[in-house]
Design a protein around this motif. Structure first.
Motif, PDB file in Angstrom:
ATOM      1  N   VAL A  14       0.846  -1.202   0.000  1.00  0.00           N
ATOM      2  CA  VAL A  14       0.000   0.000   0.000  1.00  0.00           C
ATOM      3  C   VAL A  14       0.882   1.251   0.000  1.00  0.00           C
ATOM      4  CG1 VAL A  14      -1.626   1.335   1.415  1.00  0.00           C
ATOM      5  CG2 VAL A  14      -2.048  -1.100   0.968  1.00  0.00           C
ATOM      6  N   ASP A  15       1.916   1.259   0.815  1.00  0.00           N
ATOM      7  CA  ASP A  15       2.826   2.414   0.837  1.00  0.00           C
ATOM      8  C   ASP A  15       3.496   2.624  -0.518  1.00  0.00           C
ATOM      9  OD1 ASP A  15       2.176   2.748   3.458  1.00  0.00           O
ATOM     10  OD2 ASP A  15       4.024   1.881   4.277  1.00  0.00           O
ATOM     11  N   ALA A  16       3.728   1.532  -1.227  1.00  0.00           N
ATOM     12  CA  ALA A  16       4.388   1.628  -2.541  1.00  0.00           C
ATOM     13  C   ALA A  16       3.445   2.159  -3.617  1.00  0.00           C
ATOM     14  CB  ALA A  16       4.928   0.260  -2.946  1.00  0.00           C
ATOM     15  N   GLY A  17       2.131   2.099  -3.352  1.00  0.00           N
ATOM     16  CA  GLY A  17       1.196   2.673  -4.325  1.00  0.00           C
ATOM     17  C   GLY A  17       0.126   1.745  -4.853  1.00  0.00           C
ATOM     18  N   ALA A  18      -0.067   0.582  -4.228  1.00  0.00           N
ATOM     19  CA  ALA A  18      -1.139  -0.324  -4.673  1.00  0.00           C
ATOM     20  C   ALA A  18      -2.507   0.339  -4.475  1.00  0.00           C
ATOM     21  CB  ALA A  18      -1.085  -1.622  -3.863  1.00  0.00           C
ATOM     22  N   ASP A  19      -3.416   0.123  -5.432  1.00  0.00           N
ATOM     23  CA  ASP A  19      -4.796   0.626  -5.307  1.00  0.00           C
ATOM     24  C   ASP A  19      -5.779  -0.486  -4.982  1.00  0.00           C
ATOM     25  OD1 ASP A  19      -4.498   3.493  -6.272  1.00  0.00           O
ATOM     26  OD2 ASP A  19      -3.547   2.363  -7.892  1.00  0.00           O
ATOM     27  N   ILE A  20      -5.462  -1.692  -5.449  1.00  0.00           N
ATOM     28  CA  ILE A  20      -6.293  -2.864  -5.170  1.00  0.00           C
ATOM     29  C   ILE A  20      -5.354  -3.922  -4.600  1.00  0.00           C
ATOM     30  CG2 ILE A  20      -7.863  -4.603  -6.144  1.00  0.00           C
ATOM     31  CD1 ILE A  20      -8.222  -2.728  -8.582  1.00  0.00           C
ATOM     32  N   VAL A  21      -5.744  -4.498  -3.480  1.00  0.00           N
ATOM     33  CA  VAL A  21      -4.912  -5.536  -2.862  1.00  0.00           C
ATOM     34  C   VAL A  21      -5.730  -6.817  -2.810  1.00  0.00           C
ATOM     35  CG1 VAL A  21      -3.640  -6.224  -0.804  1.00  0.00           C
ATOM     36  CG2 VAL A  21      -3.713  -3.802  -1.459  1.00  0.00           C
ATOM     37  N   THR A  22      -5.228  -7.844  -3.502  1.00  0.00           N
ATOM     38  CA  THR A  22      -5.929  -9.130  -3.551  1.00  0.00           C
ATOM     39  C   THR A  22      -5.064 -10.211  -2.928  1.00  0.00           C
ATOM     40  OG1 THR A  22      -7.142  -8.496  -5.541  1.00  0.00           O
ATOM     41  CG2 THR A  22      -6.930 -10.861  -5.120  1.00  0.00           C
ATOM     42  N   PHE A  23      -5.663 -10.918  -1.974  1.00  0.00           N
ATOM     43  CA  PHE A  23      -4.941 -12.023  -1.333  1.00  0.00           C
ATOM     44  C   PHE A  23      -5.608 -13.338  -1.712  1.00  0.00           C
ATOM     45  CE2 PHE A  23      -8.342 -10.934   1.617  1.00  0.00           C
ATOM     46  CZ  PHE A  23      -8.783 -12.161   2.080  1.00  0.00           C
ATOM     47  N   HIS A  24      -4.896 -14.448  -1.504  1.00  0.00           N
ATOM     48  CA  HIS A  24      -5.470 -15.773  -1.770  1.00  0.00           C
ATOM     49  C   HIS A  24      -6.075 -16.345  -0.503  1.00  0.00           C
ATOM     50  CE1 HIS A  24      -4.849 -17.400  -5.839  1.00  0.00           C
ATOM     51  NE2 HIS A  24      -4.061 -16.347  -5.945  1.00  0.00           N
ATOM     52  N   ILE A  25      -7.309 -16.818  -0.620  1.00  0.00           N
ATOM     53  CA  ILE A  25      -7.996 -17.385   0.542  1.00  0.00           C
ATOM     54  C   ILE A  25      -7.226 -18.590   1.093  1.00  0.00           C
ATOM     55  CG2 ILE A  25      -9.564 -18.905  -0.797  1.00  0.00           C
ATOM     56  CD1 ILE A  25     -10.539 -16.880   2.351  1.00  0.00           C
ATOM     57  N   GLU A  26      -6.507 -19.298   0.202  1.00  0.00           N
ATOM     58  CA  GLU A  26      -5.782 -20.509   0.631  1.00  0.00           C
ATOM     59  C   GLU A  26      -4.603 -20.186   1.557  1.00  0.00           C
ATOM     60  OE1 GLU A  26      -6.064 -19.477  -2.549  1.00  0.00           O
ATOM     61  OE2 GLU A  26      -7.321 -20.914  -3.623  1.00  0.00           O
ATOM     62  N   THR A  27      -4.183 -18.917   1.585  1.00  0.00           N
ATOM     63  CA  THR A  27      -3.009 -18.551   2.388  1.00  0.00           C
ATOM     64  C   THR A  27      -3.392 -18.083   3.788  1.00  0.00           C
ATOM     65  OG1 THR A  27      -3.109 -16.228   1.711  1.00  0.00           O
ATOM     66  CG2 THR A  27      -1.783 -17.710   0.342  1.00  0.00           C
ATOM     67  N   CYS A  28      -4.684 -18.056   4.041  1.00  0.00           N
ATOM     68  CA  CYS A  28      -5.165 -17.235   5.122  1.00  0.00           C
ATOM     69  C   CYS A  28      -5.693 -18.000   6.324  1.00  0.00           C
ATOM     70  CB  CYS A  28      -6.295 -16.403   4.538  1.00  0.00           C
ATOM     71  SG  CYS A  28      -6.204 -14.760   5.067  1.00  0.00           S
ATOM     72  N   LYS A  29      -5.093 -17.788   7.481  1.00  0.00           N
ATOM     73  CA  LYS A  29      -5.604 -18.403   8.709  1.00  0.00           C
ATOM     74  C   LYS A  29      -6.721 -17.547   9.292  1.00  0.00           C
ATOM     75  CE  LYS A  29      -1.193 -20.317  10.118  1.00  0.00           C
ATOM     76  NZ  LYS A  29      -0.263 -19.266   9.683  1.00  0.00           N
ATOM     77  N   ASP A  30      -6.598 -16.238   9.104  1.00  0.00           N
ATOM     78  CA  ASP A  30      -7.557 -15.308   9.697  1.00  0.00           C
ATOM     79  C   ASP A  30      -8.022 -14.295   8.648  1.00  0.00           C
ATOM     80  OD1 ASP A  30      -8.993 -13.522  11.284  1.00  0.00           O
ATOM     81  OD2 ASP A  30      -7.197 -12.587  12.135  1.00  0.00           O
TER      82      ASP A  30
END
Ligand code: DX5
Ligand code: ZN
Length: 214
Positions: free
Chosen positions: A83-99
């Motif tokens: 985000v600090d670098a300038g991302a406007d949309i941040v998408t994560f993978h559900i498979e990586t996520c514990k919480d």
């Protein structure tokens, strides 16, 4: 429901990195709507690509939204830097996520748009608890890790099913070509990520126009 306008998100993974700034501005001039940045960590996927430094480097080159696709383990560690670098949309993978709820809260705090992605074999039910909290679902139509793979058309029914109950953005990613772009759109995707079919073409403008079905 009225069909959504098709947006094209060129994936810079397929660009010529020796002139990345020019590739990004050329894609913008050719009619791109977003710039897709594929982040891989050698853990969640068997490849390493780019980090926040690349996002920071291309930020001043384009006014288009930077669509950051995090194919990384422990995404919570890197939301701030991207985000600090300038991302406007941040998408994560559900498979990586514990919480997932915690991660969603973290991204929401930044004020940026929020996407969640599923691998081709991950069922939509994996998103049931969080669907109302995201702006976009990114459905993978290749196994994440590499550009230039073939589109998995057996994922189309999954896109169609998702569109039957999800009215926000559906992005599709992997193996999109001029030949299959309209199939993905007809199934309900409104943002098409395209690497090879744009950056390996001689004429980005014509490629983008055809990908939009124009
Ligand atoms: C795959 C990436 C995609 C891919 C798109 O892991 O998320 O964005 O690079 O490139 P093509 O269009 O070549 O499949
Ligand atoms: Zn991607």
């Amino acid at each position: 429901m009225m069909a959504k306008k098709i947006l094209i998100a060129p994936s810079i993974l397929s660009a010529d990195f020796s002139k990345l700034g020019k590739e990004v501005s050329d894609a913008g001039a050719a009619g791109a709507d977003l710039i897709h940045v594929d982040v891989m960590d050698g853990r969640f996927v068997p490849n390493i690509t780019m980090g926040p430094l690349v996002v920071k480097a291309i930020r001043p080159v384009t006014g288009l939204p930077l669509d950051v696709h995090l194919m990384i383990a422990e995404p919570e560690k890197f939301i701030g830097p991207f985000v600090d670098a300038g991302a406007d949309i941040v998408t994560f993978h559900i498979e990586t996520c514990k919480d997932p709820e915690g991660l969603i809260a973290m991204i929401r705090k930044t004020g940026k748009r929020l996407g969640v992605s599923v691998r081709p074999k991950t069922p939509l039910s994996a998103l049931d608890d969080i669907l109302d909290k995201v702006d976009m679902v990114l459905v993978m139509t290749v196994e994440p890790g590499f550009g230039g793979q073939s589109f998995m058309k057996d994922v189309l029914p999954k896109i169609k099913k998702l569109r039957s109950y999800f009215t926000k953005d559906i992005e599709v990613d992997g193996g999109i070509t001029i030949e299959n772009a309209q199939d993905a759109a007809a199934a309900g995707a409104n943002i098409l990520v395209v690497g090879t079919s744009i950056f390996a073409s001689k004429d980005y403008k014509t490629a983008i126009k055809k990908l939009k079905g124009l």
